[in-house]
Design a protein around this motif. Sequence first.
Motif, PDB file in Angstrom:
ATOM      1  N   GLY A 162       1.899   0.902  -8.954  1.00  0.00           N
ATOM      2  CA  GLY A 162       1.614   2.283  -9.326  1.00  0.00           C
ATOM      3  C   GLY A 162       2.470   2.748 -10.483  1.00  0.00           C
ATOM      4  O   GLY A 162       1.979   3.434 -11.393  1.00  0.00           O
TER       5      GLY A 162
ATOM      6  N   TRP B 274      -3.064   3.123  -6.756  1.00  0.00           N
ATOM      7  CA  TRP B 274      -1.739   3.288  -6.149  1.00  0.00           C
ATOM      8  C   TRP B 274      -1.796   2.998  -4.650  1.00  0.00           C
ATOM      9  O   TRP B 274      -0.918   2.316  -4.101  1.00  0.00           O
ATOM     10  CB  TRP B 274      -1.266   4.712  -6.414  1.00  0.00           C
ATOM     11  N   PHE B 275      -2.831   3.485  -3.992  1.00  0.00           N
ATOM     12  CA  PHE B 275      -2.985   3.266  -2.553  1.00  0.00           C
ATOM     13  C   PHE B 275      -3.191   1.783  -2.230  1.00  0.00           C
ATOM     14  O   PHE B 275      -2.620   1.262  -1.266  1.00  0.00           O
ATOM     15  CB  PHE B 275      -4.171   4.081  -2.039  1.00  0.00           C
TER      16      PHE B 275
ATOM     17  N   SER C 277       3.635   1.005  -4.658  1.00  0.00           N
ATOM     18  CA  SER C 277       4.441   1.781  -5.603  1.00  0.00           C
ATOM     19  C   SER C 277       4.817   0.992  -6.845  1.00  0.00           C
ATOM     20  O   SER C 277       4.876   1.556  -7.945  1.00  0.00           O
ATOM     21  CB  SER C 277       5.710   2.283  -4.907  1.00  0.00           C
TER      22      SER C 277
ATOM     23  N   SER D  34       0.854  -1.183   0.000  1.00  0.00           N
ATOM     24  CA  SER D  34       0.000   0.000   0.000  1.00  0.00           C
ATOM     25  C   SER D  34       0.888   1.231   0.000  1.00  0.00           C
ATOM     26  O   SER D  34       2.071   1.156   0.349  1.00  0.00           O
ATOM     27  CB  SER D  34      -0.929   0.014   1.217  1.00  0.00           C
ATOM     28  N   SER D  35       0.333   2.361  -0.403  1.00  0.00           N
ATOM     29  CA  SER D  35       1.131   3.579  -0.510  1.00  0.00           C
ATOM     30  C   SER D  35       0.354   4.757   0.059  1.00  0.00           C
ATOM     31  O   SER D  35      -0.779   5.026  -0.347  1.00  0.00           O
ATOM     32  CB  SER D  35       1.492   3.855  -1.976  1.00  0.00           C
TER      33      SER D  35
ATOM     34  N   GLY E  45      -0.437   7.327  -2.572  1.00  0.00           N
ATOM     35  CA  GLY E  45      -1.644   7.026  -3.317  1.00  0.00           C
ATOM     36  C   GLY E  45      -2.879   7.549  -2.607  1.00  0.00           C
ATOM     37  O   GLY E  45      -3.816   8.078  -3.227  1.00  0.00           O
TER      38      GLY E  45
ATOM     39  N   GLY F  11      -4.990   7.330  -7.890  1.00  0.00           N
ATOM     40  CA  GLY F  11      -4.679   7.350  -6.462  1.00  0.00           C
ATOM     41  C   GLY F  11      -5.210   6.121  -5.743  1.00  0.00           C
ATOM     42  O   GLY F  11      -4.531   5.555  -4.882  1.00  0.00           O
TER      43      GLY F  11
END
Length: 276
Positions: free
Chosen positions: A115, A107-108, A112, A67-68, A71, A104
Amino acid sequence: MVLARNDKIKLALLLGLWFLVFYPVVPEMVRDWAGHSDNNHGFLVPLIALYLIWQKKDELLSAEIDSSKWGAVVLVAGLAVFLLSFAGGVAFPARVAMVLSLFGLLWFCTGSAWGRILAFPVLFLLFMVPVPVSVIGLVSMPLQLMATKVSAKLIEHCSIPVYREGNMLFFVGTQLEVAEACSGVRSIMSLTMLGTIFAYMSQATWKRRVVMVLAAVPIAMTANIIRITGTGILAHFFGDKVARGFLHEFSGIIVFVFGLAVLGGLYKLLNRKKVA
């Protein structure tokens, strides 16, 4: 790395919620695609984006899933812009926010590595957002006048008497109007989109990729001038009927193919020497 079953369900639910939130802007955007020839390419953009993602399926399967927080920042920012724009009745930022929030969200949820792989295919969806009419109106008139002026000069070099006034070309027995639809804006948007795809597929340096995208604008403008010049020459001999109906639409297709061919040639030229 493959998403676990529970993660797939969660991601699918989040994507479903994302679609429900942004659905109010979708029907009007689709009407803009269908209602204006400059936006017809919007129907193709989601299909192209899906194909680009499918091409990267092997990379996605081998990439680490995480997870990011960045994001999440992009997602929250996109939602905030959408709510403000939608409440204010401003379509363009709301549509842009729809694409940014999708990136977003992905990406979340995936991290990464995913993403980076999904960045171009997802952000490519920005090409489906119609350019505001105010912006098109701002650039179309200067393009009309420039294309008309250059075409008049080229026609004169063919020993054909022509008089230009604004965006009108006057011949001995007829006249030709270079309308807004013939300003070249449609070709510029379409060829820029294709130039961006070529740049993405290219193995060249970033500088060469940027050149490939930027070159789409003069290529489109040149192709449009050739179209107007050819139409003017035909109008001189056969009347203004050549500027209407099938011949007008067919010339648009031919000129687009010409621009695409030049862009493809530039792609091959800039990729002759691959850079590691």
